[in-house]
Design a protein around this motif. Structure first.
Motif, PDB file in Angstrom:
ATOM      1  N   PHE A  53      38.774  24.885  32.602  1.00  0.00           N
ATOM      2  CA  PHE A  53      40.302  24.358  32.378  1.00  0.00           C
ATOM      3  C   PHE A  53      40.484  23.232  32.208  1.00  0.00           C
ATOM      4  CE2 PHE A  53      39.120  28.076  35.431  1.00  0.00           C
ATOM      5  CZ  PHE A  53      40.287  28.827  35.334  1.00  0.00           C
ATOM      6  N   LEU A  54      41.109  22.859  31.106  1.00  0.00           N
ATOM      7  CA  LEU A  54      41.350  21.711  30.230  1.00  0.00           C
ATOM      8  C   LEU A  54      42.750  20.937  30.836  1.00  0.00           C
ATOM      9  CD1 LEU A  54      40.539  19.338  28.469  1.00  0.00           C
ATOM     10  CD2 LEU A  54      41.921  20.746  26.620  1.00  0.00           C
ATOM     11  N   PHE A  55      42.765  19.609  31.256  1.00  0.00           N
ATOM     12  CA  PHE A  55      43.846  18.880  31.567  1.00  0.00           C
ATOM     13  C   PHE A  55      43.805  17.622  30.686  1.00  0.00           C
ATOM     14  CE2 PHE A  55      42.483  21.507  35.251  1.00  0.00           C
ATOM     15  CZ  PHE A  55      43.723  21.929  35.652  1.00  0.00           C
ATOM     16  N   SER A  56      45.165  17.363  30.270  1.00  0.00           N
ATOM     17  CA  SER A  56      45.259  16.112  29.581  1.00  0.00           C
ATOM     18  C   SER A  56      46.370  15.248  30.103  1.00  0.00           C
ATOM     19  CB  SER A  56      45.849  16.347  28.086  1.00  0.00           C
ATOM     20  OG  SER A  56      47.043  17.185  28.152  1.00  0.00           O
ATOM     21  N   ALA A  57      46.086  13.898  29.815  1.00  0.00           N
ATOM     22  CA  ALA A  57      46.852  12.813  30.380  1.00  0.00           C
ATOM     23  C   ALA A  57      47.123  12.974  31.837  1.00  0.00           C
ATOM     24  CB  ALA A  57      48.350  12.782  29.646  1.00  0.00           C
ATOM     25  N   ALA A  58      45.985  12.586  32.335  1.00  0.00           N
ATOM     26  CA  ALA A  58      46.053  12.807  33.925  1.00  0.00           C
ATOM     27  C   ALA A  58      47.137  11.851  34.787  1.00  0.00           C
ATOM     28  CB  ALA A  58      44.865  12.503  34.425  1.00  0.00           C
ATOM     29  N   ASP A  59      47.525  12.235  35.483  1.00  0.00           N
ATOM     30  CA  ASP A  59      48.587  11.360  36.406  1.00  0.00           C
ATOM     31  C   ASP A  59      48.431  11.709  37.855  1.00  0.00           C
ATOM     32  OD1 ASP A  59      50.271  13.368  36.717  1.00  0.00           O
ATOM     33  OD2 ASP A  59      51.518  12.820  34.991  1.00  0.00           O
ATOM     34  N   HIS A  60      49.613  11.045  38.650  1.00  0.00           N
ATOM     35  CA  HIS A  60      49.402  11.339  40.227  1.00  0.00           C
ATOM     36  C   HIS A  60      49.633  12.841  40.321  1.00  0.00           C
ATOM     37  CE1 HIS A  60      53.957  11.103  39.484  1.00  0.00           C
ATOM     38  NE2 HIS A  60      53.848  11.791  40.518  1.00  0.00           N
ATOM     39  N   THR A  61      50.411  13.412  39.416  1.00  0.00           N
ATOM     40  CA  THR A  61      50.353  15.015  39.767  1.00  0.00           C
ATOM     41  C   THR A  61      49.296  15.853  39.743  1.00  0.00           C
ATOM     42  OG1 THR A  61      50.986  15.581  37.304  1.00  0.00           O
ATOM     43  CG2 THR A  61      52.856  14.902  38.904  1.00  0.00           C
ATOM     44  N   HIS A  62      48.152  15.125  39.296  1.00  0.00           N
ATOM     45  CA  HIS A  62      46.846  16.218  39.074  1.00  0.00           C
ATOM     46  C   HIS A  62      45.808  15.739  40.377  1.00  0.00           C
ATOM     47  CE1 HIS A  62      48.125  15.915  34.876  1.00  0.00           C
ATOM     48  NE2 HIS A  62      47.653  17.242  34.972  1.00  0.00           N
ATOM     49  N   GLN A  63      46.331  14.935  41.085  1.00  0.00           N
ATOM     50  CA  GLN A  63      45.820  14.358  42.420  1.00  0.00           C
ATOM     51  C   GLN A  63      45.751  15.532  43.581  1.00  0.00           C
ATOM     52  OE1 GLN A  63      45.291  10.106  43.366  1.00  0.00           O
ATOM     53  NE2 GLN A  63      46.003  10.587  45.447  1.00  0.00           N
ATOM     54  N   GLY A  64      44.637  15.870  43.917  1.00  0.00           N
ATOM     55  CA  GLY A  64      44.458  16.937  45.121  1.00  0.00           C
ATOM     56  C   GLY A  64      43.189  17.665  45.017  1.00  0.00           C
ATOM     57  N   ASP A  65      43.176  18.778  45.727  1.00  0.00           N
ATOM     58  CA  ASP A  65      42.122  19.761  46.082  1.00  0.00           C
ATOM     59  C   ASP A  65      41.789  20.912  44.997  1.00  0.00           C
ATOM     60  OD1 ASP A  65      41.169  18.094  48.119  1.00  0.00           O
ATOM     61  OD2 ASP A  65      42.065  19.602  49.621  1.00  0.00           O
ATOM     62  N   TYR A  66      40.657  21.002  44.643  1.00  0.00           N
ATOM     63  CA  TYR A  66      40.517  22.022  43.424  1.00  0.00           C
ATOM     64  C   TYR A  66      39.488  23.026  43.949  1.00  0.00           C
ATOM     65  CZ  TYR A  66      43.215  19.623  40.035  1.00  0.00           C
ATOM     66  OH  TYR A  66      44.017  18.712  39.412  1.00  0.00           O
ATOM     67  N   ARG A  67      39.687  24.329  43.740  1.00  0.00           N
ATOM     68  CA  ARG A  67      38.794  25.337  44.199  1.00  0.00           C
ATOM     69  C   ARG A  67      38.477  26.465  43.220  1.00  0.00           C
ATOM     70  NH1 ARG A  67      41.233  28.149  48.845  1.00  0.00           N
ATOM     71  NH2 ARG A  67      42.952  26.963  48.167  1.00  0.00           N
ATOM     72  N   CYS A  68      37.426  26.886  42.750  1.00  0.00           N
ATOM     73  CA  CYS A  68      37.089  28.143  41.922  1.00  0.00           C
ATOM     74  C   CYS A  68      37.042  29.321  42.837  1.00  0.00           C
ATOM     75  CB  CYS A  68      36.034  27.905  41.158  1.00  0.00           C
ATOM     76  SG  CYS A  68      36.181  26.469  39.844  1.00  0.00           S
ATOM     77  N   VAL A  69      37.479  30.482  42.284  1.00  0.00           N
ATOM     78  CA  VAL A  69      37.283  31.802  43.017  1.00  0.00           C
ATOM     79  C   VAL A  69      37.050  32.704  41.829  1.00  0.00           C
ATOM     80  CG1 VAL A  69      38.263  33.741  44.225  1.00  0.00           C
ATOM     81  CG2 VAL A  69      39.256  31.322  44.612  1.00  0.00           C
ATOM     82  N   TYR A  70      35.949  33.279  41.892  1.00  0.00           N
ATOM     83  CA  TYR A  70      35.369  34.324  40.950  1.00  0.00           C
ATOM     84  C   TYR A  70      36.002  35.787  41.405  1.00  0.00           C
ATOM     85  CZ  TYR A  70      32.138  36.936  38.209  1.00  0.00           C
ATOM     86  OH  TYR A  70      31.646  38.096  37.461  1.00  0.00           O
ATOM     87  N   HIS A  71      36.536  36.376  40.332  1.00  0.00           N
ATOM     88  CA  HIS A  71      37.165  38.073  40.909  1.00  0.00           C
ATOM     89  C   HIS A  71      36.171  38.790  40.031  1.00  0.00           C
ATOM     90  CE1 HIS A  71      40.526  36.686  43.341  1.00  0.00           C
ATOM     91  NE2 HIS A  71      40.449  35.568  42.453  1.00  0.00           N
ATOM     92  N   VAL A  72      35.664  39.906  40.358  1.00  0.00           N
ATOM     93  CA  VAL A  72      34.898  40.891  39.594  1.00  0.00           C
ATOM     94  C   VAL A  72      35.155  42.324  40.260  1.00  0.00           C
ATOM     95  CG1 VAL A  72      32.849  40.465  40.952  1.00  0.00           C
ATOM     96  CG2 VAL A  72      32.813  41.393  38.563  1.00  0.00           C
ATOM     97  N   TYR A  73      35.262  43.494  39.481  1.00  0.00           N
ATOM     98  CA  TYR A  73      35.648  44.774  39.861  1.00  0.00           C
ATOM     99  C   TYR A  73      34.050  45.366  39.679  1.00  0.00           C
ATOM    100  CZ  TYR A  73      37.268  49.334  40.404  1.00  0.00           C
ATOM    101  OH  TYR A  73      37.579  50.612  40.659  1.00  0.00           O
ATOM    102  N   VAL A  74      33.206  45.820  40.933  1.00  0.00           N
ATOM    103  CA  VAL A  74      32.185  46.476  40.913  1.00  0.00           C
ATOM    104  C   VAL A  74      32.349  47.363  42.033  1.00  0.00           C
ATOM    105  CG1 VAL A  74      30.665  44.710  39.740  1.00  0.00           C
ATOM    106  CG2 VAL A  74      31.179  44.262  42.362  1.00  0.00           C
ATOM    107  N   PHE A  75      31.376  48.341  41.969  1.00  0.00           N
ATOM    108  CA  PHE A  75      31.221  49.305  43.248  1.00  0.00           C
ATOM    109  C   PHE A  75      32.503  49.901  43.459  1.00  0.00           C
ATOM    110  CE2 PHE A  75      28.030  45.720  44.437  1.00  0.00           C
ATOM    111  CZ  PHE A  75      26.710  46.587  43.768  1.00  0.00           C
TER     112      PHE A  75
END
Length: 888
Positions: A789-811
């Motif tokens: 996930f690419l982000f350019s020209a960082a400013d105060h709006t990019h400040q916070g918490d980030y989490r990755c969630v992996y989704h997959v269809y099995v079983f």
């Protein structure tokens, strides 16, 4: 010849015996034909407009089923059910009643009709069995209760006889449940039916109570061929036929029921006598919980053994927890009497214990098993201790008139020495042998677990159960069958021996710890530590126990490394406390191999007994999937990994949840039984046990069955690996704040990478960005198990918490897994910092200049004020003339 015949499903078992409230389970189109009335005869059913007889070839009808037919036909209580042979039925006219599920029926010339007799005009309702309940009489096509005032014992005897019950009766008052009959009966006692008795009209019922009647059960069991009516081969009467009884699952409980029904004393022994049977026998259903044995009987066509029971003729122990404990009662003149404690000593007790087949008396205490009953034995026993039965003992010449109600003899005999471990390194390890009918034999059972082993270890006063394995055996000893569920619930092993088995080439080898155990536990690897020394068990003070000591104990018990060591975790310290401190190095095999302190400890806080939890051994896993939390269940037992298949009880989501919890894999998502075509050796597991214990190994069953076609597949919620979230900084650089996390300079570019270890192909990543004000989501497909996930020209709006969630269809389901949180901060750029510094310097210079101007102006004001004061002060001022003169 096979053919599927007509199936009619009945739900009679749940209907009970309460005539007014039962469900209408029998079809409307049934009838009884060929009898004296519509309430007796051959059972027929109407199907497709045609009446056909009902045959009883494979399912064994019983009185409860027949009672439902009587109720449906608005007859009274069931009196009897019989089978009459019909040698010429045709397949196209042979309906067949079955219970619960369809079956394939093979036609036989030995098919038999069902003949049912119901009472025409009397019935007992709301009773505990077919021979008890509130009496109702049918008159003018309606059922009415009978007033208690208008009914006596002779009337009751007629009703009992009419219903096919025993002759003795007991009357009690019950609330009315139907209209009240306005007749008073005057029976002589010999009439065949109640309505044959004389009667008179009555208008009132002063007591306001209905007749409640309990008849004795019909004489349907007996012991034949023995020295008395209390010993011999068990026979049962059903459908008018006396036949021997074949029973394999609960023989000692059955023996106790038979002794009670025959008004004999306690059961002394039961044994199976091998004999070729000619014709069918009666068989007792193992899970039947009825008060009447006849309700529990079914037909057993093939059997090679009979059951022989011996009851004591004249003594019994009641209200006890085992066969060898209870309040003593003695039979004389057909009635049972309690014995006063004052008239009973240790020699008398020895005779009673011997008569009942128990060991020596261990407790003799008044009122231990309930207070004295109404009848009291009036003579004092004077036994020498060597007599065979109590009534052979001498007795005092005088009778006793009084006895304190709380001094009835309460007797506990020790259990006979009927279990041992032989051939091991100590008495707490070796081949399990049981003494039954005076003969030592090995134990054969396909379904033995560590729970039963724990009971054996406790009976032998050994420590905890360590292992139970099946070994080859060539001893040639007799083999006894043991019911393992009985072992868990009974206090003596002889109650659980069911029969003698054919010779076996294997035996059960048990190992118990000799000198340590964990009590008050939730599993075999946790509890309060106790150590055995000088034949007694003592708790251990927490102050005298460390991690190295704990490692030795866990190893000795066959558990994993210690995980929790905490005082009073499993109950407070018992009265006995070990007085020495252990000094283990950690590599010893047993705790008593460790060194001990030279000085003894005298005190220990009651809340400081050692509570120890060892980790479970690494003996379970899920295989066949790229995750440790999904796949086919395998367990390690006797050093060997095998697939696991369930035994008897249902394997369901609760069982799977216990497996997931044991493996620290979250909750159960799904489970199923799969076909296994590999024909591998397997372990069996008790799925009901899995749900009730924290230890899976406790639920493994020793079995001789080595091949299975099914396996257990379990999918746990944590089967997906957690995604990894990371940063890919641009050339502008990134710095790491000591406590805040990564910081980017304003205006720089950055990339957040979500990745997961290779498990399943495809899927997608969701990046969740959260601030105190809002949340944003970004989604990308997983390429090579990652997304950027690419982000350019960082400013105060990019400040916070980030989490990755992996989704997959099995079983056939959607699953997801979430990464840890990444806190991102955006810092100012170098240009911003210079401008801010310049502004700050200007502000400081302006502030300093203002301060200088302020103080300069203030000094000028102060100077002028000082000069004005000198010219105006008399006596202190300067004489200008003098000054001037001086100047001059």
């Amino acid at each position: 010849m096979e053919r599927r015949v007509l199936m009619v499903f009945l739900s009679l078992w749940s209907s009970g015996l309460r005539a007014e409230h039962v469900s209408t389970a029998v079809p409307d189109d049934v009838r009884l034909v060929g009898g004296a009335s519509h309430c007796a005869g051959k059972l027929e059913m109407k199907h497709q407009g045609e009446w056909k007889p009902v045959y009883d070839q494979y399912y064994d009808w019983n009185l409860r089923n027949a009672a439902e037919v009587c109720r449906k036909l608005d007859c009274g209580s069931v009196v009897s059910i019989q089978r009459t042979k019909d040698s010429s039925p045709t397949l196209d006219t042979m309906p067949f009643f079955v219970m619960y599920e369809p079956v394939e029926v093979i036609h036989s010339d030995e098919s038999s009709n069902l003949e049912i007799s119901c009472s025409d005009s009397v019935r007992l309702v709301n009773g505990t069995n077919l021979c008890s309940g509130r009496l109702e009489v049918k008159s003018n096509q309606s059922w009415s209760s009978v007033c208690e005032d208008d009914f006596d014992l002779q009337d009751a005897k007629v009703v009992c006889r009419e219903l096919g019950c025993g002759g003795s009766a007991n009357l009690q008052a019950m609330p009315f449940g139907a209209p009240v009959l306005t007749k008073e009966f005057h029976c002589g006692g010999r009439e065949s039916t109640l309505l044959d008795c004389r009667s008179s009209a009555t208008d009132t019922c002063s007591s306001g109570k209905a007749v409640g009647l309990t008849c004795s059960e019909p004489a349907d069991v007996r012991l034949v061929g023995g020295a008395s009516q209390c010993a011999g081969t068990l026979e049962m009467k059903k459908w008018g036929e006396w036949k021997p009884v074949d029973e394999t699952d609960r023989s000692l409980k059955l023996a106790g029921d038979v002794c009670g029904r025959l008004d004999c004393g306690s059961v002394v022994s039961n044994r199976r006598r091998e004999e070729i049977s000619h014709g069918f026998m009666w068989r007792i259903e193992s899970d039947c919980d009825e008060s009447s044995l006849i309700k529990c009987s079914t037909k057993s066509v093939y059997s090679s053994s009979k059951l022989e029971i011996t009851c004591s003729d004249s003594v019994r122990l009641v209200n006890g927890s085992t066969l060898c404990s209870g309040r003593l009662e003695v039979k004389s003149e057909q009635s049972w009497s309690s014995v006063c404690e004052d008239d009973f000593d240790l020699q008398d007790a020895e005779v009673v214990c011997r008569e009942l087949g128990c060991g020596a008396p261990s407790v003799l205490q008044g009122a231990l098993y309930g207070e004295m009953q109404a009848l009291v034995w009036t003579e004092e026993f004077q036994c020498k201790g060597s007599e065979s039965v109590l009534l052979d003992c001498g007795r005092s010449g005088s009778t006793k008139n009084t006895c304190s109600s709380d001094k009835a003899v309460g007797l506990t005999c020790s259990e006979p020495d009927d279990v041992r471990l032989v051939g091991g390194a100590s008495r707490c390890a070796g081949r399990l042998e049981v003494k039954h009918q005076g003969e030592w034999g090995t134990v054969h059972n396909d379904l033995w677990s560590l729970k039963e082993t724990s009971v054996i270890c406790r009976w032998l006063d050994c420590g905890a159960s360590v292992s139970a394995v099946r070994r080859e055996d060539s001893s040639g000893r007799p083999v006894w069958l043991i019911n393992p569920l009985c072992v868990q619930s009974k206090s003596t092993l002889r109650e659980c021996v069911t029969s003698k088995s054919s010779p076996s080439d294997s035996c059960l080898e048990i190992t118990c710890s000799e000198s340590v155990r964990l009590v008050n536990e939730s599993g075999p690897c946790s509890g309060r530590l106790e150590v055995k020394s000088n034949q007694s068990w003592s708790s251990v003070c927490e102050d005298d126990f460390d991690l190295q000591d704990a490692e030795v104990v866990c190893r000795e018990l066959g558990c994993g490394a210690p995980s929790v060591l905490q005082g009073a975790l499993y109950g407070e310290v018992e009265a006995l406390v070990r007085t020495e401190e252990f000094k283990c190095e950690g590599n010893e095999s047993a705790l008593l191999d460790c060194g001990v302190s030279g000085s003894a400890r005298k005190t220990c806080s009651p809340r400081q007994a050692v509570g120890l939890t060892c980790s479970e051994p690494d003996d379970a896993r899920l295989v066949g999937e790229p995750s440790r939390c999904a796949g086919t269940l395998e367990m390690k037992h006797q050093g060997e990994w095998r697939p696991v298949t369930h035994w008897y009880s249902k394997w369901d989501q609760k069982s799977a949840a216990a497996v997931c919890a044991r493996l620290v894999c979250g909750s159960a998502v799904s489970t199923n039984i799969i076909e296994d075509s590999s024909y591998r050796l397997v372990w069996w597991i008790d799925s009901s046990c899995v749900q009730s214990t924290s230890s899976l190994r406790e639920c493994l069953l020793e079995t001789d069955v080595n091949e299975c076609y099914t396996g257990l597949r379990v999918i746990c919620s944590d089967f997906l690996a957690k995604p990894i979230i990371s940063l890919s900084p641009s050339i502008d650089g990134v710095s790491e704040a000591k406590q805040q996390g990564p910081q980017f300079l304003r205006g720089s570019n950055f990339t957040i990478r979500c990745s997961v270890e290779p498990q399943y192909q495809g899927g997608m990543f969701q990046l969740i960005f959260t601030t105190s004000a809002a949340a944003q989501n970004y989604t990308l497909p997983a390429v090579n198990h990652s997304a950027h996930f690419l982000f350019s020209a960082a400013d105060h709006t990019h400040q916070g918490d980030y989490r990755c969630v992996y989704h997959v269809y099995v079983f056939s389901q959607n699953f997801s897994s979430e990464s840890q949180r990444l806190c991102l901060y955006v810092a100012a750029s170098l240009t911003d910092l210079i401008i801010r510094l310049f502004v700050l310097l200007l502000a400081m210079m302006s502030f300093i200049a203002g301060i200088c101007l302020y103080f300069k102006a203030k000094r000028g004001q102060d100077a002028r004020r000082t000069l004005g004061s000198v010219g105006g002060c008399d006596g202190w001022g300067v004489d200008e003339e003098a000054v001037g003169g001086w100047k001059k």
